[in-house]
Design a protein around this motif. Sequence first.
Motif, short mmCIF file in Angstrom:
data_model
loop_
_atom_site.label_atom_id
_atom_site.label_comp_id
_atom_site.label_asym_id
_atom_site.label_seq_id
_atom_site.Cartn_x
_atom_site.Cartn_y
_atom_site.Cartn_z
N GLN A 196 10.87 8.49 13.37
CA GLN A 196 11.11 9.92 13.16
C GLN A 196 9.88 10.64 12.64
O GLN A 196 9.93 11.82 12.34
CB GLN A 196 12.25 10.12 12.16
N ARG A 197 8.78 9.92 12.47
CA ARG A 197 7.57 10.57 11.96
C ARG A 197 6.54 10.71 13.07
O ARG A 197 6.61 10.02 14.08
CB ARG A 197 6.88 9.76 10.86
N ARG A 198 5.57 11.57 12.79
CA ARG A 198 4.43 11.65 13.69
C ARG A 198 3.61 10.38 13.50
O ARG A 198 3.57 9.81 12.41
CB ARG A 198 3.60 12.90 13.40
N SER A 199 2.96 9.91 14.57
CA SER A 199 2.11 8.73 14.48
C SER A 199 0.72 9.10 14.96
O SER A 199 0.33 8.73 16.07
CB SER A 199 2.66 7.58 15.33
N PRO A 200 -0.04 9.87 14.17
CA PRO A 200 -1.36 10.31 14.63
C PRO A 200 -2.33 9.14 14.71
O PRO A 200 -2.21 8.17 13.96
CB PRO A 200 -1.80 11.29 13.55
N LEU A 201 -3.28 9.24 15.63
CA LEU A 201 -4.29 8.19 15.75
C LEU A 201 -5.25 8.15 14.57
O LEU A 201 -5.51 7.08 14.01
CB LEU A 201 -5.10 8.36 17.05
N PRO A 202 -5.80 9.30 14.13
CA PRO A 202 -6.73 9.23 13.00
C PRO A 202 -5.98 8.86 11.71
O PRO A 202 -4.90 9.39 11.46
CB PRO A 202 -7.29 10.65 12.88
#
Length: 372
Positions: free
Chosen positions: A18-24
């Motif tokens: 349910q969370r964002r999974s940003p690359l940085p």
Amino acid sequence: VSVEKPQDTWLVAAYACQRRSPLPNNNQLLTDALETLAEEAHFCGHEGRSLAFSRASSVLKALPRTVRRVQELDSLPCLGEHSKRVIQEVLEDGTSAEVETIRQSEKYQAMKLFTKIFGVGVKTAHQWYQEGRRTLDDLRGHPAQLSKEQQAGLIHYEDLNTPVKRADAEAIGQVVREAVNKCLPGASVTLTGGFRRGKPSGHDVDLLITHPVEGQEAGLLKKVIACLDQQGFLLYHSIHRNTFESLEDSDQEPSSHASSMDQYERCFSIFCLGDLPGDAQEGAGAEKPSRVRRTSGASRFWKAVRVDLVVTPYSQFPFALLGWTGSRIFERDLRRFAKREKKMLLNSHTLYHLEQSRVYRFPQGIERMRRK
Ligand code: ATP
Ligand code: MN
Ligand code: MN
């Protein structure tokens, strides 16, 4: 002038799916410390503890900014007392004494060294440690005690612990695609795993193979492997009927059978990636490319790359694609979310409503994916 928002407004869901999974990663120092603790717990067989530290790390990876003060963590889920204490230490001193002690310990270093060998899990690594072995040379002295997989892992240790770049992953995908289409026209090859999540590099290449006519995929893997082997692309391969057997054999992840295992036919392999197909064999006669490496050292122009090939029936392909995309924590939480919040069973084969006893099928989903 931009005014920073108060940091305690960070809203982060407790389930990774349910969370964002940003690359940085804005909090690398903190997540590295937590992951060392997770690793150490895993080496000791404390899977619950290991998972807790991994979850804490995963939460910090979702944050849009670098954490500066421990108070900023108050609104965040999945952070236990121990994790918070270590985070505070790192924020204040730049390092954590506990983490540094682990990193310097003989046991951690030996376990890390050994578990980085292809085909070696915690159980085997621990046994070797108990027997007093500490270096790769300690193992090389007793090749008869190693499985074929582990022997290959030792020979190619350096290469297999060098990150695989996206360009190499795409190149291997193309080689496999050509072999697959030669054996079964119309079959598709999809790059999954970390590369599908957009990572620029990874520890291996994960490829899913399927054919739009259900059943056509039967027997395909063997033919594809034979074709690739004939072209000189394979340094090692082993075909497995299902994960359970293969995990037992190779002693990988003894703890996570139930959550991550699937029944697809797959091949764990080591590819020989050169500038041109067959290059590695040139000048070495009939000898295996692994010999080339020993004699030519740094001047060689090929490298060993771990590749997972997985064959799925078309109707289960969407679930396999979802299940093999990862990350591990994301998959774990997605399945936990399905079960607890939706009363559904999700795995790499199917989605099933536990209370309505209903299986979900996604023909439209497959069509949409195919047109992309
Ligand atoms: P990396 O870039 O380091 O390879 P990754 O996310 O691709 O990272 P992998 O170990 O290659 O990590 O696994 C990719 C995904 O495939 C995992 O998230 C896991 O859910 C799934 N997976 C891996 N191995 C198996 C297996 N033996 N059985 C079922 N699913 C697996
Ligand atoms: Mn991978
Ligand atoms: Mn993999």
